[in-house]
Design a protein around this motif. Sequence first.
Motif, PDB file in Angstrom:
ATOM      1  N   GLY A  42       0.800  -1.226   0.000  1.00  0.00           N
ATOM      2  CA  GLY A  42       0.000   0.000   0.000  1.00  0.00           C
ATOM      3  C   GLY A  42       0.829   1.270   0.000  1.00  0.00           C
ATOM      4  N   GLN A  43       2.147   1.135   0.237  1.00  0.00           N
ATOM      5  CA  GLN A  43       3.014   2.324   0.228  1.00  0.00           C
ATOM      6  C   GLN A  43       3.514   2.674  -1.175  1.00  0.00           C
ATOM      7  OE1 GLN A  43       5.927   1.016   3.223  1.00  0.00           O
ATOM      8  NE2 GLN A  43       5.500   2.898   4.354  1.00  0.00           N
ATOM      9  N   GLY A  44       3.180   1.846  -2.123  1.00  0.00           N
ATOM     10  CA  GLY A  44       3.617   2.131  -3.484  1.00  0.00           C
ATOM     11  C   GLY A  44       5.020   1.647  -3.794  1.00  0.00           C
ATOM     12  N   VAL A  45       5.420   0.606  -3.088  1.00  0.00           N
ATOM     13  CA  VAL A  45       6.748   0.021  -3.276  1.00  0.00           C
ATOM     14  C   VAL A  45       6.914  -0.491  -4.716  1.00  0.00           C
ATOM     15  CG1 VAL A  45       8.048  -2.058  -2.659  1.00  0.00           C
ATOM     16  CG2 VAL A  45       7.180  -0.559  -0.864  1.00  0.00           C
ATOM     17  N   LEU A  46       5.905  -1.223  -5.190  1.00  0.00           N
ATOM     18  CA  LEU A  46       5.999  -1.798  -6.537  1.00  0.00           C
ATOM     19  C   LEU A  46       5.984  -0.697  -7.597  1.00  0.00           C
ATOM     20  CD1 LEU A  46       3.635  -4.921  -6.242  1.00  0.00           C
ATOM     21  CD2 LEU A  46       6.082  -4.766  -5.803  1.00  0.00           C
ATOM     22  N   PHE A  47       5.177   0.336  -7.342  1.00  0.00           N
ATOM     23  CA  PHE A  47       5.091   1.428  -8.323  1.00  0.00           C
ATOM     24  C   PHE A  47       6.402   2.216  -8.392  1.00  0.00           C
ATOM     25  CE2 PHE A  47       3.929   5.755  -9.712  1.00  0.00           C
ATOM     26  CZ  PHE A  47       3.437   5.432 -10.974  1.00  0.00           C
ATOM     27  N   ALA A  48       7.017   2.436  -7.232  1.00  0.00           N
ATOM     28  CA  ALA A  48       8.310   3.139  -7.227  1.00  0.00           C
ATOM     29  C   ALA A  48       9.320   2.356  -8.066  1.00  0.00           C
ATOM     30  CB  ALA A  48       8.814   3.317  -5.794  1.00  0.00           C
ATOM     31  N   TRP A  86      12.299  -6.339 -13.364  1.00  0.00           N
ATOM     32  CA  TRP A  86      11.490  -5.899 -12.216  1.00  0.00           C
ATOM     33  C   TRP A  86      10.796  -7.119 -11.667  1.00  0.00           C
ATOM     34  CZ3 TRP A  86       6.277  -6.374 -11.223  1.00  0.00           C
ATOM     35  CH2 TRP A  86       5.696  -5.508 -10.285  1.00  0.00           C
ATOM     36  N   LEU A  87      11.135  -7.475 -10.439  1.00  0.00           N
ATOM     37  CA  LEU A  87      10.577  -8.700  -9.853  1.00  0.00           C
ATOM     38  C   LEU A  87       9.894  -8.369  -8.531  1.00  0.00           C
ATOM     39  CD1 LEU A  87      10.515 -11.914  -9.963  1.00  0.00           C
ATOM     40  CD2 LEU A  87      12.573 -11.822  -8.566  1.00  0.00           C
ATOM     41  N   PRO A  88       8.585  -8.607  -8.440  1.00  0.00           N
ATOM     42  CA  PRO A  88       7.901  -8.318  -7.166  1.00  0.00           C
ATOM     43  C   PRO A  88       7.955  -9.522  -6.233  1.00  0.00           C
ATOM     44  CG  PRO A  88       6.295  -9.028  -8.785  1.00  0.00           C
ATOM     45  CD  PRO A  88       7.650  -9.113  -9.459  1.00  0.00           C
ATOM     46  N   SER A  89       7.843  -9.270  -4.946  1.00  0.00           N
ATOM     47  CA  SER A  89       7.581 -10.394  -4.046  1.00  0.00           C
ATOM     48  C   SER A  89       6.103 -10.692  -4.238  1.00  0.00           C
ATOM     49  CB  SER A  89       7.853  -9.993  -2.605  1.00  0.00           C
ATOM     50  OG  SER A  89       7.012  -8.944  -2.208  1.00  0.00           O
ATOM     51  N   THR A 144       4.311  -6.979   4.592  1.00  0.00           N
ATOM     52  CA  THR A 144       5.513  -6.456   3.945  1.00  0.00           C
ATOM     53  C   THR A 144       5.519  -6.826   2.471  1.00  0.00           C
ATOM     54  OG1 THR A 144       6.787  -8.391   4.516  1.00  0.00           O
ATOM     55  CG2 THR A 144       6.962  -6.507   6.009  1.00  0.00           C
ATOM     56  N   CYS A 145       6.199  -6.002   1.718  1.00  0.00           N
ATOM     57  CA  CYS A 145       6.170  -6.131   0.264  1.00  0.00           C
ATOM     58  C   CYS A 145       7.499  -5.582  -0.247  1.00  0.00           C
ATOM     59  CB  CYS A 145       5.000  -5.286  -0.226  1.00  0.00           C
ATOM     60  SG  CYS A 145       4.983  -4.974  -1.977  1.00  0.00           S
ATOM     61  N   ASN A 146       8.050  -6.204  -1.272  1.00  0.00           N
ATOM     62  CA  ASN A 146       9.268  -5.623  -1.847  1.00  0.00           C
ATOM     63  C   ASN A 146       9.374  -5.931  -3.321  1.00  0.00           C
ATOM     64  OD1 ASN A 146      11.265  -7.987  -2.375  1.00  0.00           O
ATOM     65  ND2 ASN A 146      10.451  -8.408  -0.339  1.00  0.00           N
TER      66      ASN A 146
END
Lengths: 353, 180
Positions: free
Chosen positions: B12-18, B35-38, B47-49
């Motif tokens: 929700g913090q926009g980690v993937l978008f950044a 670009w690889l998401p968790s 948590t998300c990265n």
Amino acid sequence: MSKVLMKGNEALAEAAMRCGCRFFFGYPITPQTELAAYMAKKMQKNGGTFLQAESEVAAINMVYGAAGAGARVMTSSSSPGISLKQEGISYIAGADLPCLVVNIVRGGPGLGGIQPAQSDYFQATKGGGHGDYHLLVFAPSSVQELADMTSRAFDKADEYRMPAMIMGDGMLGQMMEPVEFKEFADPASLPAKPWATTGTGMKRKKNIINSLYLTPEELENLCVEREKRYDKIRATEYLYEEIDTEDADIIIAAYGTIARVAMSAVQQAREMGIKAGLIRPITLWPFPTEAFAKRAETAKCFLSVEMSMGQMVEDVRLSVNGKKPVYFYGRTGGMVPEQDAIVAEIEKCLKNS
Amino acid sequence: MYEQIIIAGFGGQGVLFAGKILAYMGMDTGKELSWLPSYGPEMRGGTCNCSVIIADTQIGSPIIQRPDALIVMNKPSLEKFADSVRPGGVIVLDSSLIDSKVERDDVTVIYIPAMKIAEQAGAGTLGNMVMAGAYMKARDDMFKVDDLYKSVREHTPAKRAGLAEKNIELIKAGYEFKQC
């Protein structure tokens, strides 16, 4: 057209529509769902049919029907869903029909998990369903290769009248990389399928799509004929990539996304002064036996790195044919082999041989 | 260049978008990138990265073992990734969300109250853009911030052009932030 940034799952769907696929039958499952979702959004706009079936079994039988009618057709799923489709896949192979089945592999057995795995290698390359049959199996390792192999898989399936499979994993499906697509092909421009059940128009003999043959002589003849086709494929259709193998003491065998981790591990080992190389099978069936047989003359040993408990390692051993030791390193259940761990394994193997 | 970046925080913090805008910048400037998401059974607030690699050469593993840069927006992620950053690397840390310091002297650490800066600009959800701007400043020798502005504009649908400009405003705030 210029490059676009896309997830592997979406790139595969886009590539399929661009090479003339107009029928998709599927059922959602992680980590493949973006593929079906993308099809749902775009297939109708491209003049095709997207259908979310009531089950995986229904989906593969819809593929069977559409393939029999000569359509360029596909389905996609992930491991447990692919298990459900096996009966249909065997029937499609038995009826000599082309289609594409995509498996974005996750950890198993059973419902397993949703993280990436390669533990469906046996299922994809050694049968899966019943009977004497094979699938053409492609294992791309980048989003671009995923797009390229999609159209190749359809073309080869048509050429040899057999089902093809693309094996990816959750990582490849979820990952974004730039990809360049081919222009849209008109489905009408694809090679004709004179065997398809498209209606005789009272002008030709009936075409029959069937996999039931109660006369053993007839069934044997069909299997023998099919095997001849398989032999031709074994001899001509294998694909692989070799990196730094010329002078390598140890050769890693790895496919799909893990081949990329292995490639980084090979570079790291080279920086440490270890002569490491990589053979990356791009087709898993036919297996690039020749590449391994050739390097069995020069390398000291081989190491198969997989996201499984050791499946492709058997084909590497058959190819190396006892000439050199073949070791195995793998993680499974959704765990991914780490670069450092592969390098450590390389050092261990070289010490042992 | 072989720049390996991990961006981490809460969902929700926009980690993937950044990560995505950095990836677009890489693509638009003709670099290789991944670009690889968790992913997993994650939920809002978990948590998300994501791992972004921008390089001049072919990209091997899309999984990053030792990042050159860590952009971090919550404490659990700092604890998870701080030690993995390469010596000489950079850590960009949102000091309005993380109250601890990095216990390493072999990396450059940028403490920036990104969420506070975003809130003051009336866009509390765009702390991720401020962080991206601070990262761009730290990598001034590697990337041009103008290229990032260009990519943000280019890859935002025309009907949402206002949003692109807001994103750019906050990237700029992060880029021009001076640590005291």
